[in-house]
Design an enzyme around this catalytic site. Structure first.
Site, PDB file in Angstrom:
ATOM      1  N   ILE A 136     -55.034  53.892  64.501  1.00 49.23           N
ATOM      2  CA  ILE A 136     -55.677  55.136  64.921  1.00 49.23           C
ATOM      3  C   ILE A 136     -56.251  55.871  63.717  1.00 49.23           C
ATOM      4  O   ILE A 136     -57.361  56.417  63.779  1.00 49.23           O
ATOM      5  CB  ILE A 136     -54.682  56.028  65.684  1.00 49.23           C
ATOM      6  CG1 ILE A 136     -54.189  55.319  66.950  1.00 49.23           C
ATOM      7  CG2 ILE A 136     -55.332  57.368  66.048  1.00 49.23           C
ATOM      8  CD1 ILE A 136     -55.276  54.931  67.928  1.00 49.23           C
ATOM      9  N   CYS A 285     -52.450  57.605  74.701  1.00 47.28           N
ATOM     10  CA  CYS A 285     -53.707  57.024  75.164  1.00 47.28           C
ATOM     11  C   CYS A 285     -53.724  56.892  76.685  1.00 47.28           C
ATOM     12  O   CYS A 285     -54.733  57.175  77.335  1.00 47.28           O
ATOM     13  CB  CYS A 285     -53.952  55.681  74.500  1.00 47.28           C
ATOM     14  SG  CYS A 285     -52.646  54.451  74.755  1.00 47.28           S
ATOM     15  N   THR A 315     -49.322  46.200  70.981  1.00 47.04           N
ATOM     16  CA  THR A 315     -49.508  47.092  69.841  1.00 47.04           C
ATOM     17  C   THR A 315     -48.660  46.625  68.659  1.00 47.04           C
ATOM     18  O   THR A 315     -47.847  45.710  68.778  1.00 47.04           O
ATOM     19  CB  THR A 315     -49.106  48.541  70.200  1.00 47.04           C
ATOM     20  OG1 THR A 315     -47.695  48.579  70.454  1.00 47.04           O
ATOM     21  CG2 THR A 315     -49.868  49.023  71.434  1.00 47.04           C
ATOM     22  N   GLY A 344     -43.836  56.401  79.648  1.00 41.67           N
ATOM     23  CA  GLY A 344     -43.594  57.788  80.025  1.00 41.67           C
ATOM     24  C   GLY A 344     -44.867  58.500  80.442  1.00 41.67           C
ATOM     25  O   GLY A 344     -44.857  59.701  80.699  1.00 41.67           O
TER      26      GLY A 344
END
Length: 476
Positions: A136, A285, A315, A344
């Site tokens: 990121i 995201c 990831t 979540g």
């Protein structure tokens, strides 16, 4: 039409697109004008990119837009004393066809852009620091460097990484080349002695530190900076407050779900941000991908309850081959398995959209792709609808609403995940996959979980620094 006629038309379009490039560049460099065609940015783009942006209009208006329609608008813009603004010449061209009312194109453009005329001196730019330089962080660097040329009042001044130095060239190389997002659009040089990376004229200091509160940014000429923490190491208010103890820091922005701080999804609850908020989270995201769509659907049709299933790219948190991992199942090879895991994001939606509290359940499947994910929204609605009605609403929302930067729309029967790499929207509704049965529906939302999310982070950064560009033409 004959082959000769078709090819002659293509060459005329190419010529107009070529003529647009220097005007677009001049407006960006000298006046801070960001030009787009139906939401597709055309600053620093090739002739083919500009032509493809015009062709995209077929999805919206039913017929292709030509550079011959938009180039005259750019010529008029070039003669005006414009200030910083985002101007969509595609929408301007279509609006003129529909609402010109007999006025000349010049009269129409001047009237539409009256509020975009420069008003005095532009404010001083805001210093930005990236704390962390992973997936990121590097995409944020690309976006910030891109926007510096557009005069958007954000300056990437420094990057903070762990270690003792000696790795500057390697870090610059990761910014220069990316296996997913391609090569950096520009030039990058490294000064090992001064610990700087210069990208497209932006001199960026690389600071080595192991703790946020040990850095004196003012020693590097940095003041009142916004620190974007993309390490994920500190996620609560107390941990993130360490950044505020450093000299030269005014605000902190977290690129992960935060605890005890406001989780902001641009387009949804960014109105909750106040000048007193020194620590903010840009949520996750997935939360950014699904919340705008949920808000739009809930506002129009009402959502009684539903389930969100995320098919998510793997990831760096996962292992390439089987190895120990503290999380259930995540220790198994990411490149070889679909991995069922928790998310979540469904519950986190309520932090940005309180009316969804307790209405959603969620789960996730990590799959062997490096980027681009999909959220499947299985919703029970308060109103009955049809596939055509729901898709028309979502397409119009993507084009003409306050959520047009967050929601995009696709109707391609051949679209697959790699087609959405580099998408700047938080989420892209796949209209052909929509399922509707009375008061229930299933929506498929693609999202570039790296780049699309990074764009949302930058939009939040623009808001808190007062550098959001006013958009033209004004709709509604």
């Amino acid at each position: 039409m004959s082959q000769e006629t078709v090819f002659a038309d293509w060459k005329e379009r190419e010529a107009s697109a070529e003529a647009m490039i220097p005007v677009i560049g001049r407006l960006s460099r000298e006046r801070g004008v960001e030009t787009s065609v139906f939401g597709k940015i055309v600053v620093n783009r090739s002739v083919i990119n500009i032509l493809k942006a015009h062709r995209f209009a077929r999805q919206i208006e039913g017929e292709e837009l030509s550079p011959q329609d938009t180039y005259p608008i750019l010529e008029i813009m070039d003669k005006l004393d414009l200030g910083r603004a985002h101007i969509d010449v595609g929408k301007m061209a279509v609006k003129y066809k529909k609402e010109g009312g007999g006025a000349s194109l010049e009269e129409f453009v001047k009237a539409e852009l009256a509020d975009a005329i420069r008003q005095g001196e532009e404010p001083a730019p805001t210093d930005v620091v990236l704390y962390g330089f992973g997936r990121i962080g590097r995409l944020l660097a690309r976006l910030l460097i891109e926007k510096t040329g557009g005069g958007q009042n954000l300056r990437l001044r420094a990057i903070v990484v762990r270690g003792q130095g000696g790795d500057l060239e390697k870090r610059a190389s990761l910014l220069r080349r990316d296996s997913v997002h391609g090569s950096f659009l520009g030039t990058i040089t490294v000064d090992e002695e001064d610990n700087t990376i210069t990208a497209n004229g932006n001199v960026i200091k690389v600071i080595y530190a192991d703790a946020p509160d040990t850095i004196d940014y003012t020693a590097y000429g940095i003041s009142n900076a916004v620190v974007i923490d993309n390490t994920g190491k500190w996620r609560d208010a107390d941990g993130l407050a360490l950044h505020l103890r450093a000299n030269g820091v005014a605000r902190v922005l977290l690129t992960a779900p935060g605890k005890g701080v406001k989780n902001i999804v641009m387009g949804v609850n960014n109105g909750d941000v106040t000048d007193e908020d020194t620590i903010l989270s840009a949520a996750s995201c997935t939360t950014n991908a699904i919340t705008p769509v949920l808000k739009a659907v809930n506002d129009q049709f009402g959502v009684k309850n539903g389930h969100v299933e995320t098919v998510h790219a793997y990831t760096n948190d996962q292992n390439l081959i089987d190895n120990y991992h503290k999380g259930d199942r995540r220790g198994r090879s990411a490149a070889l398995n679909m991995v069922l895991t928790e998310t979540g994001a469904a519950k986190a939606v309520a932090k940005a959209l309180p009316e969804m509290e307790g209405k959603l359940t969620g789960n996730a499947i990590r799959v062997p792709t490096p980027n681009v994910s999909m959220a499947i929204l299985n919703l029970n609605l308060e109103k009955e609808t049809t596939k055509e009605e729901l898709n028309t609403f979502l397409r119009d929302t993507a084009l003409h609403s306050n959520l047009q930067k967050q929601i995009d729309y696709s109707n391609s029967p051949e679209a697959v995940s790699t087609d959405f790499v580099g998408s700047r929207a938080a989420g892209v509704v796949d209209g052909l996959a929509t399922i509707v049965n009375g008061d229930s529906c299933v929506l498929y939302v693609w999202y570039d979980n790296e780049f699309g999310y990074s764009c949302q982070v930058v939009r939040l950064l623009q808001q808190i620094t007062g550098s959001t560009l006013k958009a033209f033409p004004i709709e509604g």
